[in-house]
Design a protein around this motif. Sequence first.
Motif, mmCIF file in Angstrom:
data_model
loop_
_atom_site.group_PDB
_atom_site.id
_atom_site.type_symbol
_atom_site.label_atom_id
_atom_site.label_comp_id
_atom_site.label_asym_id
_atom_site.label_seq_id
_atom_site.Cartn_x
_atom_site.Cartn_y
_atom_site.Cartn_z
ATOM 1 N N LYS A 90 -19.418 -76.085 -38.814
ATOM 2 C CA LYS A 90 -19.112 -74.763 -39.351
ATOM 3 C C LYS A 90 -19.718 -74.623 -40.740
ATOM 4 O O LYS A 90 -19.598 -75.516 -41.579
ATOM 5 C CB LYS A 90 -17.605 -74.555 -39.427
ATOM 6 C CG LYS A 90 -17.207 -73.168 -39.916
ATOM 7 C CD LYS A 90 -15.700 -73.006 -39.952
ATOM 8 C CE LYS A 90 -15.311 -71.625 -40.487
ATOM 9 N NZ LYS A 90 -13.834 -71.454 -40.552
ATOM 10 N N HIS A 92 -20.189 -73.602 -44.533
ATOM 11 C CA HIS A 92 -19.422 -73.317 -45.738
ATOM 12 C C HIS A 92 -20.408 -73.097 -46.877
ATOM 13 O O HIS A 92 -21.532 -73.586 -46.835
ATOM 14 C CB HIS A 92 -18.483 -74.479 -46.080
ATOM 15 C CG HIS A 92 -17.340 -74.635 -45.130
ATOM 16 N ND1 HIS A 92 -17.506 -75.135 -43.848
ATOM 17 C CD2 HIS A 92 -16.021 -74.371 -45.263
ATOM 18 C CE1 HIS A 92 -16.329 -75.160 -43.244
ATOM 19 N NE2 HIS A 92 -15.413 -74.708 -44.083
ATOM 20 N N TRP A 93 -19.958 -72.370 -47.882
ATOM 21 C CA TRP A 93 -20.834 -72.083 -49.023
ATOM 22 C C TRP A 93 -20.308 -72.796 -50.260
ATOM 23 O O TRP A 93 -19.142 -72.643 -50.628
ATOM 24 C CB TRP A 93 -20.915 -70.577 -49.262
ATOM 25 C CG TRP A 93 -21.887 -69.929 -48.330
ATOM 26 C CD1 TRP A 93 -23.192 -69.617 -48.573
ATOM 27 C CD2 TRP A 93 -21.624 -69.529 -46.977
ATOM 28 N NE1 TRP A 93 -23.764 -69.050 -47.453
ATOM 29 C CE2 TRP A 93 -22.839 -68.982 -46.472
ATOM 30 C CE3 TRP A 93 -20.507 -69.583 -46.144
ATOM 31 C CZ2 TRP A 93 -22.949 -68.493 -45.168
ATOM 32 C CZ3 TRP A 93 -20.608 -69.099 -44.846
ATOM 33 C CH2 TRP A 93 -21.821 -68.573 -44.376
ATOM 34 N N GLN A 110 -16.317 -72.444 -50.389
ATOM 35 C CA GLN A 110 -15.693 -71.311 -49.707
ATOM 36 C C GLN A 110 -16.165 -71.247 -48.256
ATOM 37 O O GLN A 110 -17.301 -71.637 -47.944
ATOM 38 C CB GLN A 110 -16.057 -69.996 -50.404
ATOM 39 C CG GLN A 110 -15.536 -69.872 -51.828
ATOM 40 C CD GLN A 110 -14.072 -69.499 -51.869
ATOM 41 O OE1 GLN A 110 -13.701 -68.338 -51.880
ATOM 42 N NE2 GLN A 110 -13.210 -70.505 -51.883
ATOM 43 N N SER A 111 -15.296 -70.772 -47.393
ATOM 44 C CA SER A 111 -15.665 -70.659 -45.981
ATOM 45 C C SER A 111 -16.410 -69.367 -45.702
ATOM 46 O O SER A 111 -16.967 -69.197 -44.612
ATOM 47 C CB SER A 111 -14.413 -70.728 -45.101
ATOM 48 O OG SER A 111 -13.508 -69.685 -45.452
ATOM 49 N N ARG A 112 -16.438 -68.451 -46.671
ATOM 50 C CA ARG A 112 -17.123 -67.169 -46.477
ATOM 51 C C ARG A 112 -18.043 -66.877 -47.646
ATOM 52 O O ARG A 112 -17.810 -67.319 -48.767
ATOM 53 C CB ARG A 112 -16.115 -66.027 -46.328
ATOM 54 C CG ARG A 112 -15.244 -66.146 -45.088
ATOM 55 C CD ARG A 112 -14.320 -64.967 -44.953
ATOM 56 N NE ARG A 112 -13.492 -65.072 -43.757
ATOM 57 C CZ ARG A 112 -12.611 -64.143 -43.379
ATOM 58 N NH1 ARG A 112 -12.443 -63.053 -44.137
ATOM 59 N NH2 ARG A 112 -11.907 -64.312 -42.280
ATOM 60 N N ARG A 113 -19.085 -66.141 -47.354
ATOM 61 C CA ARG A 113 -20.055 -65.745 -48.382
ATOM 62 C C ARG A 113 -19.903 -64.241 -48.605
ATOM 63 O O ARG A 113 -20.495 -63.427 -47.908
ATOM 64 C CB ARG A 113 -21.473 -66.073 -47.924
ATOM 65 C CG ARG A 113 -22.559 -65.734 -48.940
ATOM 66 C CD ARG A 113 -23.916 -66.135 -48.372
ATOM 67 N NE ARG A 113 -24.998 -65.875 -49.321
ATOM 68 C CZ ARG A 113 -25.723 -64.758 -49.341
ATOM 69 N NH1 ARG A 113 -25.486 -63.803 -48.451
ATOM 70 N NH2 ARG A 113 -26.696 -64.608 -50.228
ATOM 71 N N ASN A 114 -19.066 -63.868 -49.553
ATOM 72 C CA ASN A 114 -18.830 -62.460 -49.816
ATOM 73 C C ASN A 114 -18.473 -62.245 -51.285
ATOM 74 O O ASN A 114 -18.408 -63.191 -52.075
ATOM 75 C CB ASN A 114 -17.709 -61.919 -48.902
ATOM 76 C CG ASN A 114 -16.441 -62.760 -48.990
ATOM 77 O OD1 ASN A 114 -16.189 -63.419 -49.989
ATOM 78 N ND2 ASN A 114 -15.638 -62.740 -47.943
#
Length: 206
Positions: A90, A92-93, A110-114
């Motif tokens: 998975k 991750h960033w 972080q698990s999301r890039r936002n």
Amino acid sequence: MPHRDPLYRRHRFPAEIIAHAVWLYFRFPLSLRMVEDLLAARGIIVSHQTIRQWAEKFGRTFANEIRRRSSGRLGDKWYLDEAVVSIRGKKHWLWRAVDQDGFVLEVLVQSRRNAKAAKRLMRKLLKSQGRAPRVLITDKLRSYDAVRRRERIMKRFKSRRHLQRFISIHDPIANLFHIPRHDIPSSHHRELRAAAMNLWVKIARS
């Protein structure tokens, strides 16, 4: 008996060996088993599981002391950068803030890039530094490839928390030994390296 620092109480190995093992693990792109082999080559028999425990316990203490000593002395030109890290398939960033001299200011996985993830890094960064930057630059960081190589080599992270724990210890220690090789004489580089090692011994109380 020689005086033993309370930090190493109830550990049967001398402080020098524990500190050296932690230094090897976080200073170079070595696995725990590689550190075990290097110590064994010097006649020091210790398992990689014990080295892992040392790295987590003492590495955290050393990293916190390095942060305390460097507080307020790092640069005011900040670069924000990101790298993709795969954990169990998975994405991750890994967000990182580095100053103009290549010293890591803050890291966050972080698990999301936002935008929410970026804001979280900025809040953490401003809190830890206690000030705003003079200049803020994004996506132009090329000064910390060495750390990225370490992250690519260490592909055994089991979770985001595991990775965050590792880099939060690794990066302050890397800062201590981040000595520029360009534009300075070799003799000066050796002096800076010796000063870094002397400070490490003081921090590790070994």
